[in-house]
Design a protein around this motif. Structure first.
Motif, PDB file in Angstrom:
ATOM      1  N   PRO A  69      -7.972  25.207  12.148  1.00 16.62           N
ATOM      2  CA  PRO A  69      -8.825  24.315  11.358  1.00 16.62           C
ATOM      3  C   PRO A  69      -8.085  23.791  10.133  1.00 16.62           C
ATOM      4  CG  PRO A  69     -10.000  26.314  11.948  1.00 16.62           C
ATOM      5  CD  PRO A  69      -8.570  26.510  12.369  1.00 16.62           C
ATOM      6  N   ALA A  70      -8.578  22.704   9.592  1.00 17.37           N
ATOM      7  CA  ALA A  70      -7.892  22.008   8.503  1.00 17.37           C
ATOM      8  C   ALA A  70      -7.790  22.820   7.221  1.00 17.37           C
ATOM      9  CB  ALA A  70      -8.587  20.687   8.217  1.00 17.37           C
ATOM     10  N   ALA A  71      -8.563  23.856   7.056  1.00 10.90           N
ATOM     11  CA  ALA A  71      -8.506  24.620   5.800  1.00 10.90           C
ATOM     12  C   ALA A  71      -8.666  26.103   6.086  1.00 10.90           C
ATOM     13  CB  ALA A  71      -9.606  24.151   4.858  1.00 10.90           C
ATOM     14  N   GLY A  72      -8.245  26.898   5.136  1.00  8.85           N
ATOM     15  CA  GLY A  72      -8.574  28.304   5.178  1.00  8.85           C
ATOM     16  C   GLY A  72      -7.511  29.268   5.642  1.00  8.85           C
ATOM     17  N   LEU A  73      -6.363  28.805   6.093  1.00  5.84           N
ATOM     18  CA  LEU A  73      -5.356  29.715   6.602  1.00  5.84           C
ATOM     19  C   LEU A  73      -4.018  29.464   5.908  1.00  5.84           C
ATOM     20  CD1 LEU A  73      -4.853  31.913   8.805  1.00  5.84           C
ATOM     21  CD2 LEU A  73      -4.091  30.072  10.291  1.00  5.84           C
ATOM     22  N   ALA A  74      -3.345  30.546   5.557  1.00  7.22           N
ATOM     23  CA  ALA A  74      -1.974  30.483   5.051  1.00  7.22           C
ATOM     24  C   ALA A  74      -1.153  31.444   5.888  1.00  7.22           C
ATOM     25  CB  ALA A  74      -1.904  30.861   3.576  1.00  7.22           C
ATOM     26  N   VAL A  75      -0.008  31.003   6.359  1.00  3.80           N
ATOM     27  CA  VAL A  75       0.862  31.814   7.204  1.00  3.80           C
ATOM     28  C   VAL A  75       2.141  32.091   6.428  1.00  3.80           C
ATOM     29  CG1 VAL A  75       2.091  31.978   9.400  1.00  3.80           C
ATOM     30  CG2 VAL A  75      -0.065  30.709   9.273  1.00  3.80           C
ATOM     31  N   THR A  76       2.481  33.357   6.267  1.00  2.00           N
ATOM     32  CA  THR A  76       3.686  33.725   5.547  1.00  2.00           C
ATOM     33  C   THR A  76       4.694  34.365   6.492  1.00  2.00           C
ATOM     34  OG1 THR A  76       4.561  34.895   3.615  1.00  2.00           O
ATOM     35  CG2 THR A  76       2.821  35.997   4.848  1.00  2.00           C
ATOM     36  N   SER A  77       5.941  34.201   6.180  1.00  2.00           N
ATOM     37  CA  SER A  77       7.012  34.828   6.956  1.00  2.00           C
ATOM     38  C   SER A  77       7.134  36.288   6.551  1.00  2.00           C
ATOM     39  CB  SER A  77       8.344  34.139   6.681  1.00  2.00           C
ATOM     40  OG  SER A  77       8.293  32.811   7.105  1.00  2.00           O
ATOM     41  N   VAL A  78       7.438  37.106   7.510  1.00  3.49           N
ATOM     42  CA  VAL A  78       7.728  38.510   7.227  1.00  3.49           C
ATOM     43  C   VAL A  78       8.980  38.902   7.984  1.00  3.49           C
ATOM     44  CG1 VAL A  78       5.333  39.183   6.780  1.00  3.49           C
ATOM     45  CG2 VAL A  78       6.234  39.360   9.097  1.00  3.49           C
ATOM     46  N   ARG A  79       9.642  39.895   7.459  1.00  3.40           N
ATOM     47  CA  ARG A  79      10.803  40.436   8.156  1.00  3.40           C
ATOM     48  C   ARG A  79      10.781  41.950   7.979  1.00  3.40           C
ATOM     49  NH1 ARG A  79      14.753  41.582   4.316  1.00  3.40           N
ATOM     50  NH2 ARG A  79      14.707  40.336   2.436  1.00  3.40           N
ATOM     51  N   PRO A  80      11.501  42.656   8.808  1.00  3.79           N
ATOM     52  CA  PRO A  80      11.510  44.116   8.689  1.00  3.79           C
ATOM     53  C   PRO A  80      12.078  44.580   7.347  1.00  3.79           C
ATOM     54  CG  PRO A  80      12.478  43.416  10.769  1.00  3.79           C
ATOM     55  CD  PRO A  80      12.295  42.184   9.937  1.00  3.79           C
ATOM     56  N   VAL A  81      11.585  45.690   6.888  1.00  2.00           N
ATOM     57  CA  VAL A  81      12.138  46.328   5.695  1.00  2.00           C
ATOM     58  C   VAL A  81      13.325  47.162   6.138  1.00  2.00           C
ATOM     59  CG1 VAL A  81      11.684  48.007   3.863  1.00  2.00           C
ATOM     60  CG2 VAL A  81       9.918  46.363   4.512  1.00  2.00           C
ATOM     61  N   THR A  82      14.454  46.967   5.501  1.00  2.00           N
ATOM     62  CA  THR A  82      15.647  47.735   5.871  1.00  2.00           C
ATOM     63  C   THR A  82      16.007  48.775   4.818  1.00  2.00           C
ATOM     64  OG1 THR A  82      17.059  46.021   4.919  1.00  2.00           O
ATOM     65  CG2 THR A  82      16.596  45.868   7.271  1.00  2.00           C
ATOM     66  N   ASP A  83      15.434  48.653   3.635  1.00  2.00           N
ATOM     67  CA  ASP A  83      15.707  49.622   2.580  1.00  2.00           C
ATOM     68  C   ASP A  83      14.814  50.847   2.739  1.00  2.00           C
ATOM     69  OD1 ASP A  83      17.560  47.931   1.360  1.00  2.00           O
ATOM     70  OD2 ASP A  83      16.001  46.938   0.189  1.00  2.00           O
ATOM     71  N   THR A  84      15.216  51.946   2.144  1.00  2.00           N
ATOM     72  CA  THR A  84      14.391  53.144   2.139  1.00  2.00           C
ATOM     73  C   THR A  84      13.249  52.943   1.156  1.00  2.00           C
ATOM     74  OG1 THR A  84      16.284  54.525   2.670  1.00  2.00           O
ATOM     75  CG2 THR A  84      14.382  55.625   1.694  1.00  2.00           C
ATOM     76  N   LEU A  85      12.041  53.237   1.613  1.00  2.00           N
ATOM     77  CA  LEU A  85      10.855  53.112   0.769  1.00  2.00           C
ATOM     78  C   LEU A  85      10.406  54.500   0.343  1.00  2.00           C
ATOM     79  CD1 LEU A  85       8.859  50.525   2.907  1.00  2.00           C
ATOM     80  CD2 LEU A  85      10.244  50.071   0.885  1.00  2.00           C
ATOM     81  N   LYS A  86      10.235  54.679  -0.933  1.00  2.00           N
ATOM     82  CA  LYS A  86       9.783  55.968  -1.461  1.00  2.00           C
ATOM     83  C   LYS A  86       8.321  55.880  -1.865  1.00  2.00           C
ATOM     84  CE  LYS A  86      13.623  58.227  -1.122  1.00  2.00           C
ATOM     85  NZ  LYS A  86      13.736  59.359  -0.237  1.00  2.00           N
ATOM     86  N   ARG A  87       7.584  56.933  -1.602  1.00  2.00           N
ATOM     87  CA  ARG A  87       6.199  57.030  -2.051  1.00  2.00           C
ATOM     88  C   ARG A  87       6.186  57.587  -3.461  1.00  2.00           C
ATOM     89  NH1 ARG A  87       2.855  59.037   3.210  1.00  2.00           N
ATOM     90  NH2 ARG A  87       3.953  57.663   4.610  1.00  2.00           N
ATOM     91  N   VAL A  88       5.384  56.949  -4.314  1.00  2.00           N
ATOM     92  CA  VAL A  88       5.292  57.369  -5.703  1.00  2.00           C
ATOM     93  C   VAL A  88       3.852  57.750  -5.980  1.00  2.00           C
ATOM     94  CG1 VAL A  88       5.613  56.649  -8.103  1.00  2.00           C
ATOM     95  CG2 VAL A  88       7.172  55.814  -6.333  1.00  2.00           C
ATOM     96  N   GLY A  89       3.665  58.926  -6.582  1.00  2.00           N
ATOM     97  CA  GLY A  89       2.330  59.408  -6.915  1.00  2.00           C
ATOM     98  C   GLY A  89       1.814  58.804  -8.209  1.00  2.00           C
ATOM     99  N   PRO A  90       0.550  59.087  -8.528  1.00  2.00           N
ATOM    100  CA  PRO A  90      -0.052  58.548  -9.748  1.00  2.00           C
ATOM    101  C   PRO A  90       0.686  58.962 -11.019  1.00  2.00           C
ATOM    102  CG  PRO A  90      -1.700  59.683  -8.402  1.00  2.00           C
ATOM    103  CD  PRO A  90      -0.372  59.892  -7.757  1.00  2.00           C
ATOM    104  N   ASP A  91       1.368  60.102 -10.960  1.00  2.00           N
ATOM    105  CA  ASP A  91       2.109  60.571 -12.137  1.00  2.00           C
ATOM    106  C   ASP A  91       3.512  59.973 -12.221  1.00  2.00           C
ATOM    107  OD1 ASP A  91       3.313  61.829 -10.003  1.00  2.00           O
ATOM    108  OD2 ASP A  91       3.252  63.833 -10.883  1.00  2.00           O
ATOM    109  N   GLY A  92       3.873  59.128 -11.254  1.00  2.00           N
ATOM    110  CA  GLY A  92       5.191  58.502 -11.241  1.00  2.00           C
ATOM    111  C   GLY A  92       6.239  59.310 -10.509  1.00  2.00           C
ATOM    112  N   GLY A  93       5.876  60.469 -10.017  1.00  2.00           N
ATOM    113  CA  GLY A  93       6.821  61.309  -9.288  1.00  2.00           C
ATOM    114  C   GLY A  93       6.960  60.886  -7.838  1.00  2.00           C
TER     115      GLY A  93
END
Length: 149
Positions: A69-93
């Motif tokens: 339809p003429a309105a309402g959609l946006a399509v973004t490019s994505v690519r795989p993440v190659t870096d290591t992702l770390k989980r961070v807790g609320p305390d910043g650890g």
């Protein structure tokens, strides 16, 4: 099905050497975000936000948007993440390592209808990064979907 679209780039200068790639991909006009208001193309025209340079990443976002339809959609490019992702807790650890298979890097190009992009720019005229632009599109009523890997 037409492949013509209006390309919109984020920078204020249009390097002439980079424009042929967008023209070859089917762009009928190229504007910067700054001069988007002067674009006379209709609101239902497809607009693709892209950095100047090779246009090979345009095909997946254009294909995902065409025929919608003429309105309402946006399509973004994505690519795989190659870096290591770390989980961070609320305390910043650090709480561990996230599984990269469940994450994607969101990037340009982004395709939407020109009217929706104009509305997003009206709401957030200083939006410049991909994240800010996607957030302003969502605030303007867009449903954001991913194209790519």
């Amino acid at each position: 099905m037409s492949t013509a679209f209006v390309a919109v780039i984020r920078v204020d200068d249009l390097p002439a050497a980079d424009l042929p790639g967008l023209a070859a991909a089917g762009a009928v006009a190229v504007h910067t975000l700054h001069d988007l208001a002067a674009c006379t193309e209709p609101d239902d025209a497809i607009a693709v936000l892209a950095d100047p340079g090779p246009a090979q990443l345009l095909e997946p976002v254009l294909a995902a948007l065409e025929g919608t339809p003429a309105a309402g959609l946006a399509v973004t490019s994505v690519r795989p993440v190659t870096d290591t992702l770390k989980r961070v807790g609320p305390d910043g650890g650090l709480n561990g390592t996230a599984d990269r298979e469940h994450h994607r890097f969101v990037t340009l190009p982004v395709a939407t209808r020109l009217g929706l992009l104009r509305e997003a720019r009206r709401r957030e005229p200083t939006a410049a990064t991909t994240g800010e632009i996607l957030a302003s599109l969502a605030a303007a009523g867009a449903t954001v979907v991913a194209a790519g890997r």
